[in-house]
Write a protein that holds these residues in place. Sequence first.
Motif, PDB file in Angstrom:
ATOM      1  N   THR A  43      31.394   4.306 -30.261  1.00  0.00           N
ATOM      2  CA  THR A  43      29.790   3.254 -30.142  1.00  0.00           C
ATOM      3  C   THR A  43      30.648   1.896 -28.896  1.00  0.00           C
ATOM      4  OG1 THR A  43      28.933   3.330 -32.026  1.00  0.00           O
ATOM      5  CG2 THR A  43      28.857   1.206 -30.329  1.00  0.00           C
ATOM      6  N   GLY A  44      31.675   1.434 -28.985  1.00  0.00           N
ATOM      7  CA  GLY A  44      32.755   0.846 -28.861  1.00  0.00           C
ATOM      8  C   GLY A  44      32.976   1.513 -26.916  1.00  0.00           C
ATOM      9  N   PHE A  45      33.239   2.276 -26.856  1.00  0.00           N
ATOM     10  CA  PHE A  45      33.299   2.592 -26.420  1.00  0.00           C
ATOM     11  C   PHE A  45      32.256   3.043 -24.809  1.00  0.00           C
ATOM     12  CE2 PHE A  45      37.937   3.812 -27.142  1.00  0.00           C
ATOM     13  CZ  PHE A  45      38.519   4.397 -25.550  1.00  0.00           C
ATOM     14  N   PHE A  46      31.040   3.363 -25.741  1.00  0.00           N
ATOM     15  CA  PHE A  46      29.615   3.449 -24.712  1.00  0.00           C
ATOM     16  C   PHE A  46      29.602   1.893 -24.857  1.00  0.00           C
ATOM     17  CE2 PHE A  46      25.816   3.453 -24.304  1.00  0.00           C
ATOM     18  CZ  PHE A  46      24.783   4.643 -23.717  1.00  0.00           C
ATOM     19  N   SER A  47      29.716   1.530 -25.006  1.00  0.00           N
ATOM     20  CA  SER A  47      29.192  -0.351 -24.604  1.00  0.00           C
ATOM     21  C   SER A  47      30.289  -0.868 -23.492  1.00  0.00           C
ATOM     22  CB  SER A  47      29.549  -0.726 -25.949  1.00  0.00           C
ATOM     23  OG  SER A  47      28.445  -0.895 -26.401  1.00  0.00           O
ATOM     24  N   HIS A  48      30.845  -0.733 -23.979  1.00  0.00           N
ATOM     25  CA  HIS A  48      32.296  -1.117 -22.684  1.00  0.00           C
ATOM     26  C   HIS A  48      31.971  -0.590 -21.288  1.00  0.00           C
ATOM     27  CE1 HIS A  48      36.349  -2.188 -21.571  1.00  0.00           C
ATOM     28  NE2 HIS A  48      36.818  -0.733 -20.891  1.00  0.00           N
ATOM     29  N   PHE A  49      32.196   0.577 -21.560  1.00  0.00           N
ATOM     30  CA  PHE A  49      31.680   1.916 -19.362  1.00  0.00           C
ATOM     31  C   PHE A  49      30.443   1.401 -19.479  1.00  0.00           C
ATOM     32  CE2 PHE A  49      35.909   3.584 -21.149  1.00  0.00           C
ATOM     33  CZ  PHE A  49      36.186   4.246 -20.326  1.00  0.00           C
TER      34      PHE A  49
END
Length: 400
Positions: free
Chosen positions: A202-208
Amino acid sequence: MDKKPSPKKAPGFCSLRYGLALIMHFSNFTMITQRVSLSIAIIAMVNSSQPHGLSNASAEGPLADTLSNPSTSIKEFNTGGMAWTGQFTIWAKWAPPLERSKLTSIAGSGAAFGSFIILCVGGLISQALGWPFIFYVFGSIGCVCCLLWFTVIYDDPTHHPCISAREKEHIVASLAHQSSSPRRSIPIKAMARCLPLWAIFTGFFSHFWLCTIIITYLPTYISSVLHVNIRDSGVLSSLPFIAASSCTILGGQLADFLLSRNLLRLITVRKLFSSLGLLLPSLCAVALPFVASSYVTTIILLILIPGTSNLCDSGFIINTLDVAPRYASFLMGISRGFGLIAGIISSTATGFLISQDSVSGWRNVFFLSAAVNMFGMFFYITFGQAEIQDWAKEKTITRL
């Protein structure tokens, strides 16, 4: 009474593992410069094949337009592929837990630094020396990096012929709790049920989500909102990358400083930098529509967004090395897959919103990005962990 032997001081920056980090830095630098150089050179190739009368009239425009709109190649900045994910397999065996943020940030910052350099000098090389020299220059750098890689990079410190005994002892001792045996199968079901992994995804999704918007639409925003000419837009588009590279390295240094001094626990550091990397760029993005009349303030915010966003590199981005070092490379590939999905969705949504209305469209784009970032931040804070998961530990069988 005999004095107890004082513990050996761990090797510092003048050590082999930091040399490996620098080689990976320049390898990432080389990969991104070669990708972006193609988009710059191809315009010059097309211009050189046009009739002579037309080439003089259009040579400057398309080339400058490429510099100011590098999204076609900068999108590839988000594709780590095998090269980026494979580096995490190396760090799982080379990076002591208290140095992981520093080492991975030094290596990873090469991509952002390479983007900055190629956008600054790529067009100049093409115009001054000719487009083939772009490939000569950066291709030569790539050959040097390739030779260094095959000569210096080894799978683990125990088999490296040049490592000192003290450094080898330090690395092996710091990773003693990790499994060193080869894995037989990947526990897909256990991974799918692991909330700490979903927090990372989820962190990767939000960051990207926000990063892709900035990378892809930054030249468009600068041109349409600030009404900057093409050449100035190209220069301004390169500035966020040097900020991103600097913040990546500084964030890694600060994270490991907090850990080495026992000021914060590992999970606290991961959540702190993840929160900063998601919250600060969201605040900057939300503020952008309200300062559009101020040229300087807008540029500062546009530079701060990718800079502060890269603080995540010391948070959830390397968290797979904490929770499952045996599967770090595999999980990094999945994580970046979630990031690329977010990039596809956010780019499509941004194009649709700004096509409806430029002013309200940009405002909605930044508000939506902030909402996605906040969701990712709260999800990671709630479910993120830093302990090795049970399914990632080596199974030991006791015999009677």
